[in-house]
Design a protein around this motif. Sequence first.
Motif, PDB file in Angstrom:
ATOM      1  N   PRO A 185      12.373  31.798  17.346  1.00  0.00           N
ATOM      2  CA  PRO A 185      13.718  31.879  16.756  1.00  0.00           C
ATOM      3  C   PRO A 185      13.898  33.179  15.980  1.00  0.00           C
ATOM      4  CG  PRO A 185      12.740  29.727  16.374  1.00  0.00           C
ATOM      5  CD  PRO A 185      11.655  30.594  16.946  1.00  0.00           C
ATOM      6  N   GLN A 186      15.039  33.820  16.172  1.00  0.00           N
ATOM      7  CA  GLN A 186      15.339  35.051  15.458  1.00  0.00           C
ATOM      8  C   GLN A 186      16.637  34.883  14.687  1.00  0.00           C
ATOM      9  OE1 GLN A 186      14.745  38.799  17.326  1.00  0.00           O
ATOM     10  NE2 GLN A 186      13.265  38.010  18.786  1.00  0.00           N
ATOM     11  N   TYR A 187      16.691  35.543  13.546  1.00  0.00           N
ATOM     12  CA  TYR A 187      17.822  35.396  12.644  1.00  0.00           C
ATOM     13  C   TYR A 187      18.364  36.763  12.263  1.00  0.00           C
ATOM     14  CZ  TYR A 187      16.312  30.538  12.113  1.00  0.00           C
ATOM     15  OH  TYR A 187      15.968  29.231  12.354  1.00  0.00           O
ATOM     16  N   ARG A 188      19.586  36.754  11.757  1.00  0.00           N
ATOM     17  CA  ARG A 188      20.230  37.954  11.235  1.00  0.00           C
ATOM     18  C   ARG A 188      20.700  37.664   9.816  1.00  0.00           C
ATOM     19  NH1 ARG A 188      22.671  40.689  15.662  1.00  0.00           N
ATOM     20  NH2 ARG A 188      23.552  42.142  14.148  1.00  0.00           N
ATOM     21  N   CYS A 248      15.197  39.183  11.980  1.00  0.00           N
ATOM     22  CA  CYS A 248      14.136  38.622  11.148  1.00  0.00           C
ATOM     23  C   CYS A 248      13.876  37.199  11.626  1.00  0.00           C
ATOM     24  CB  CYS A 248      14.538  38.634   9.670  1.00  0.00           C
ATOM     25  SG  CYS A 248      16.093  37.762   9.317  1.00  0.00           S
ATOM     26  N   GLY A 249      12.891  36.541  11.046  1.00  0.00           N
ATOM     27  CA  GLY A 249      12.603  35.169  11.440  1.00  0.00           C
ATOM     28  C   GLY A 249      11.261  34.710  10.921  1.00  0.00           C
ATOM     29  N   PRO A 250      10.956  33.421  11.055  1.00  0.00           N
ATOM     30  CA  PRO A 250       9.700  32.864  10.539  1.00  0.00           C
ATOM     31  C   PRO A 250       8.457  33.536  11.102  1.00  0.00           C
ATOM     32  CG  PRO A 250      11.233  31.106  11.111  1.00  0.00           C
ATOM     33  CD  PRO A 250      11.835  32.380  11.620  1.00  0.00           C
ATOM     34  N   ALA A 251       8.544  34.090  12.336  1.00  0.00           N
ATOM     35  CA  ALA A 251       7.382  34.769  12.911  1.00  0.00           C
ATOM     36  C   ALA A 251       7.016  36.015  12.110  1.00  0.00           C
ATOM     37  CB  ALA A 251       7.657  35.139  14.369  1.00  0.00           C
ATOM     38  N   MET A 252       7.987  36.589  11.408  1.00  0.00           N
ATOM     39  CA  MET A 252       7.738  37.733  10.528  1.00  0.00           C
ATOM     40  C   MET A 252       7.534  37.170   9.126  1.00  0.00           C
ATOM     41  SD  MET A 252      10.837  40.062  12.021  1.00  0.00           S
ATOM     42  CE  MET A 252      11.265  39.961  13.765  1.00  0.00           C
ATOM     43  N   SER A 253       6.358  36.636   8.883  1.00  0.00           N
ATOM     44  CA  SER A 253       6.134  35.765   7.729  1.00  0.00           C
ATOM     45  C   SER A 253       6.367  36.450   6.382  1.00  0.00           C
ATOM     46  CB  SER A 253       4.715  35.192   7.781  1.00  0.00           C
ATOM     47  OG  SER A 253       3.751  36.232   7.829  1.00  0.00           O
ATOM     48  N   LYS A 312      21.452  34.954   2.633  1.00  0.00           N
ATOM     49  CA  LYS A 312      21.837  34.024   3.691  1.00  0.00           C
ATOM     50  C   LYS A 312      21.584  34.634   5.070  1.00  0.00           C
ATOM     51  CE  LYS A 312      25.429  31.740   0.926  1.00  0.00           C
ATOM     52  NZ  LYS A 312      26.874  31.397   0.844  1.00  0.00           N
ATOM     53  N   VAL A 313      21.220  33.783   6.030  1.00  0.00           N
ATOM     54  CA  VAL A 313      20.955  34.243   7.392  1.00  0.00           C
ATOM     55  C   VAL A 313      21.676  33.343   8.387  1.00  0.00           C
ATOM     56  CG1 VAL A 313      18.693  35.184   6.783  1.00  0.00           C
ATOM     57  CG2 VAL A 313      18.857  32.833   7.613  1.00  0.00           C
ATOM     58  N   TRP A 314      21.808  33.828   9.616  1.00  0.00           N
ATOM     59  CA  TRP A 314      22.329  33.013  10.710  1.00  0.00           C
ATOM     60  C   TRP A 314      21.443  33.226  11.928  1.00  0.00           C
ATOM     61  CZ3 TRP A 314      24.205  35.743  15.026  1.00  0.00           C
ATOM     62  CH2 TRP A 314      24.482  37.101  14.814  1.00  0.00           C
ATOM     63  N   GLN A 315      21.350  32.204  12.788  1.00  0.00           N
ATOM     64  CA  GLN A 315      20.409  32.251  13.904  1.00  0.00           C
ATOM     65  C   GLN A 315      21.013  32.929  15.122  1.00  0.00           C
ATOM     66  OE1 GLN A 315      18.527  28.539  14.862  1.00  0.00           O
ATOM     67  NE2 GLN A 315      17.329  29.392  16.542  1.00  0.00           N
ATOM     68  N   GLN A 316      20.248  33.887  15.657  1.00  0.00           N
ATOM     69  CA  GLN A 316      20.634  34.557  16.896  1.00  0.00           C
ATOM     70  C   GLN A 316      20.357  33.612  18.061  1.00  0.00           C
ATOM     71  OE1 GLN A 316      21.031  38.474  16.955  1.00  0.00           O
ATOM     72  NE2 GLN A 316      22.255  37.845  18.692  1.00  0.00           N
ATOM     73  N   LYS A 317      21.282  33.536  19.007  1.00  0.00           N
ATOM     74  CA  LYS A 317      21.086  32.645  20.143  1.00  0.00           C
ATOM     75  C   LYS A 317      20.039  33.209  21.102  1.00  0.00           C
ATOM     76  CE  LYS A 317      25.677  30.542  20.102  1.00  0.00           C
ATOM     77  NZ  LYS A 317      26.898  30.259  20.892  1.00  0.00           N
TER      78      LYS A 317
END
Length: 443
Positions: free
Chosen positions: A207-210, A63-68, A80-85
Amino acid sequence: MRKHTCDVVVVGAGLSGLTAARLLHKHDLDVAVVEASDRVGGRAYTLENAEMGMISDQGATRCGPAMSTLWQLIKDVGVKVWQQKPTQMVYVTEDSVSRFTPTSLPTWNPLVRLDHYNIFSTMDRLANQVPPEEPWEAPSAQEWDSCTMKDFFDRTVWFKSVRRITDAFVSMLACAEPEEVSMLWFLWLMGQTGGGRFATLVNSNPPQYRVSGGMQQLYKILVEQLGDRVTLNCPVTKVENVEDGVLVTGDGATWEAKAVVLAVPPPCYSKISLSPALPEAFHHFTMGHAYKCTLYYKTNFWGNGDYPDCLAVNAFDDTVPGNKYPALTALITGRKAIEASQTSKEQRKDSICKCLAKAFSSEEAMQPLDYVEMNWNEEEYIGGGFSAYYPPGVLTRYKTLGRYNSTSRVFLAGAESATQGYGFLEGAVWAGKRAAEQVRSTE
């Protein structure tokens, strides 16, 4: 036969159905969610291995901000999320291994680079000509819908090395082969999912998150908000209009309601008797083929903190904060997934390990501590992965995009009914939100 009454019945407890139910519940409508399987989540599934001290998402992941729309839901519920490198790409062929980053291609041959840039910029340019709500109104809709992506690549791509990348791009995005999907449909899909920016590698990926603890955590929060309004293990078999409402029949129970939100994958349409019937186009959806396979290792032999993608099997670093061991996850899609289904689990594991060993020049790849896999085509109430596609001729013939244009009280949700983020979590949330708004507008 148990009988229930409510304002709205939501059929399907995937992200789209739960999104619709949450919004309707927030507006004080009495909602019942009815799910055929024994779990919520649809095409998202978090596997927990307490003995190994690990979790892995065997379905939708990022997921991420691009998927508004999805990102807003995540913020609203407080998960809660964490950022994928950032990723490093590794492309493996029969006779070579190439590594490259999101800002450089795996070759310095100027003609190959030109070919690569030309095909993806051309696809982006054509995709921008396809109206998101009515793709059949594109200037060349009839021409594009009469051919496949293979036909398009045959006359546009010059080099075999670039052709391997374009074919892999279609397989990853549609979980089908270029010769199976309509060119018009695929261009429309590109317009809904960010175009060819991922494959052109001109700009860094957004940026992508999990989700911390796995994507299933989002679903758990949504279910908690709905309380006892979610019923599992209850396949719906019939939806019919009755006086002043809708009658929904499931396994051992019925619901009388004012409206129904149908939020199921396309293969489930044929399992439900609907009155009035769905448009003919709905029966031409074809689900893709996909495996998701995760391998756990003693050490991170693929790099110090790098998150590589191996395009040979579309593998990526799946190391999760808090997990005891690092992991790689491989996606097998399209024809390769069909071929994989004809082998044993042990053979599939061995094939992936050999590919990873070649990609990273490490024999440790042959010795995973554990291996888990999900074949989405074997899921009874999913029927394939990761989404459905249209073959040539359907869009221009039936001129519909997953919309139930009838006077009934049935409203469609589900990722395949979306015209934004089609087939992805973003599309699921978007379609669920739209369905809830449509229901409320009829009150």
